[in-house]
Design an enzyme around this catalytic site. Structure first.
Site, PDB file in Angstrom:
ATOM      1  N   ARG A  34       0.824  -1.205   0.000  1.00 35.55           N
ATOM      2  CA  ARG A  34       0.000   0.000   0.000  1.00 35.55           C
ATOM      3  C   ARG A  34       0.863   1.263   0.000  1.00 35.55           C
ATOM      4  O   ARG A  34       0.444   2.292  -0.536  1.00 35.55           O
ATOM      5  CB  ARG A  34      -0.946  -0.013   1.206  1.00 35.55           C
ATOM      6  CG  ARG A  34      -2.154  -0.893   0.949  1.00 35.55           C
ATOM      7  CD  ARG A  34      -3.064  -0.955   2.147  1.00 35.55           C
ATOM      8  NE  ARG A  34      -4.379  -1.454   1.764  1.00 35.55           N
ATOM      9  CZ  ARG A  34      -5.308  -1.847   2.614  1.00 35.55           C
ATOM     10  NH1 ARG A  34      -5.069  -1.798   3.913  1.00 35.55           N
ATOM     11  NH2 ARG A  34      -6.482  -2.277   2.194  1.00 35.55           N
ATOM     12  N   LYS A 199     -12.355 -11.300   7.867  1.00 33.47           N
ATOM     13  CA  LYS A 199     -13.293 -10.222   8.212  1.00 33.47           C
ATOM     14  C   LYS A 199     -14.665 -10.576   7.638  1.00 33.47           C
ATOM     15  O   LYS A 199     -15.189  -9.924   6.733  1.00 33.47           O
ATOM     16  CB  LYS A 199     -12.804  -8.890   7.645  1.00 33.47           C
ATOM     17  CG  LYS A 199     -11.806  -8.186   8.534  1.00 33.47           C
ATOM     18  CD  LYS A 199     -11.711  -6.739   8.098  1.00 33.47           C
ATOM     19  CE  LYS A 199     -10.333  -6.181   8.303  1.00 33.47           C
ATOM     20  NZ  LYS A 199     -10.090  -5.038   7.415  1.00 33.47           N
ATOM     21  N   GLY A 350      -6.361  -5.804   1.736  1.00 28.98           N
ATOM     22  CA  GLY A 350      -5.014  -5.621   2.293  1.00 28.98           C
ATOM     23  C   GLY A 350      -4.280  -6.940   2.426  1.00 28.98           C
ATOM     24  O   GLY A 350      -3.129  -7.076   1.985  1.00 28.98           O
ATOM     25  N   GLY A 374     -12.760  -3.827   1.556  1.00 27.91           N
ATOM     26  CA  GLY A 374     -14.144  -3.379   1.723  1.00 27.91           C
ATOM     27  C   GLY A 374     -14.547  -2.390   0.652  1.00 27.91           C
ATOM     28  O   GLY A 374     -15.658  -2.458   0.104  1.00 27.91           O
TER      29      GLY A 374
END
Ligand code: ADP
Ligand code: MG
Length: 394
Positions: A34, A199, A350, A374
């Site tokens: 990132r 998640k 990520g 997301g």
């Protein structure tokens, strides 16, 4: 959507919302994907003589300073990658930030401390967020949105600041929108979605609408356990999002026959500690006291075969605990099948990005590697993302 190319930046204080939410391992940056993705925008602004002020969040520190979530190691890596000194402010919009910005010269870079050290950043209260955004906006003359991984959040640094300053998209946000738009219209079929990771609750929000778009959804990682539980199978000590079992049952009801593909075998162990023995079991028979840590070889082969015939693939979430060697095979098999095939492939998230790097796969082998998990999911669902919508406002 205006980009940084539409603005003069020389001598201006440019506040860049970046996504620097990288995995840390004992205070070290474990994967700098990132940070690398943020460089084109930061380097361009620097080269144009802007004073570049970088703000970002790291993890979920809960609205108060916590040294474990300091952006300091990230700022150090950013400096190394830019090959330049990067000043680090010890607060986000307080005296340290103001002093660091006041001392800047054109071409300089300052990184502010973790935005989420202030509870106002993520507050649901517009006034509270607005007050924090006022302080952030006071640091800059121009706001650049480049933290794609956060654009689905109505947070102060993502949304409210853009209402207060002239604003533009950075190159990362522009590239993400261009690539992900290919998954919202004129999709080349069959369109396969691969969902995994941990998640789970976040991702179930997208599952229903993905059923309306995708021809098949392949489920691995901890996403599989609510489905297995909904079918009445034991899940042992697996990471089960128990509050999502009903949602999984509803998805199975809604899906066409065969549209949702679940694991048929799993790699299980008593725990993830190194040297714990592991074995392959049928997915409908996880033994008591054992946890599922990867999809099994039969599942991996079945998923890989399906991916080989896909026209378009969207992948979010590793198939297993790829960080540990014995549980990386499923993710490797699925990722390799994507890159070997002829589909337009988008990987997002990520940890999904980290898995691609950790497994030694080339990012270029994918059509697009999104920095947002997301955010990319909500984008391809067709939702309005607050951090993008606000950029279209005057
Ligand atoms: P992303 O960041 O790509 O959206 P998530 O954050 O949802 O992905 O999940 C990534 C994590 O999921 C990884 O750290 C991986 O170890 C974990 N994971 C994958 N499969 C399992 C499993 N079966 N049990 C527990 N954790 C898992
Ligand atoms: Mg993650």
């Amino acid at each position: 959507m205006k980009t940084i190319d539409d603005f003069a930046a020389e001598g201006l204080r440019v506040l860049v919302r970046a996504d620097l939410n990288v995995p840390l391992d004992g205070g070290r940056v474990a994967d700098d994907g990132r940070i690398l993705a943020s460089l084109p925008t930061l380097a361009a602004l620097k080269a144009r003589g802007a004073k570049v002020i970088v703000c970002a969040h790291l993890g979920r520190p809960g609205g108060k300073p916590d040294p474990r979530y300091s952006l300091a190691p990230v700022a150090a890596r950013l400096a190394a990658l830019l090959g330049e000194k990067v000043e680090f402010a010890a607060d986000t919009a307080g005296p340290s930030a103001r002093a660091a910005v006041a001392a800047m010269r054109p071409g300089g870079v300052v990184t502010l401390e973790n935005l989420r050290f202030d509870a106002a950043e993520t507050s649901k209260d517009d006034a509270q967020r607005g007050a924090f955004a006022d302080r952030l906006a006071g640091l800059g003359d121009l706001y650049v949105s480049d933290g794609f991984g956060a654009v689905h959040r109505k947070h102060a640094s993502v949304y409210d600041v853009a209402l207060r300053l002239p604003h533009a998209a950075g190159y990362l946000v522009r590239a993400e929108v261009a690539a992900l738009s290919r998954l919202t219209a004129d999709i080349r079929r069959p369109y396969l979605v691969v969902l995994g990771g941990a998640k789970v609750t976040d991702k179930f929000g997208a599952f229903g609408s993905l059923l309306g778009a995708a021809d098949r959804i392949l489920v691995g990682g901890a996403m599989a356990f609510p489905f297995l539980a909904a079918l009445g199978h034991p899940t042992g000590t697996s990471l089960l999002a128990a509050d999502q079992v009903d949602a999984a049952a509803a998805c199975l009801d809604k899906a066409a026959p065969g549209q949702i593909e679940l694991p048929s075998d799993l790699v299980v162990a008593a725990g993830i500690a190194p040297r714990t023995p592991y074995r392959v079991v049928a997915a409908d028979a996880i033994p008591a006291g054992q946890m599922g840590l990867d999809i099994g070889p039969q599942t991996a082969a079945r998923f890989a075969a399906a991916l080989g015939e896909a026209g378009t693939v969207f992948w979010n979430g590793p198939m297993g605990v790829f960080e540990r060697d014995p549980y990386a095979a499923g993710t490797r098999a699925v990722a390799s099948a994507m890159t070997d095939g002829t589909a337009f492939t988008v990987a997002g998230g990520g940890d999904t990005g980290a898995a691609i790097h950790a497994l030694g796969l080339a990012e270029e082998a994918f059509g697009h590697v999104s920095t947002g998990g997301g955010a990319s999911l909500e984008f391809i669902e067709g939702k309005t993302l607050p951090g993008l919508a606000v950029l279209d406002a005057p």
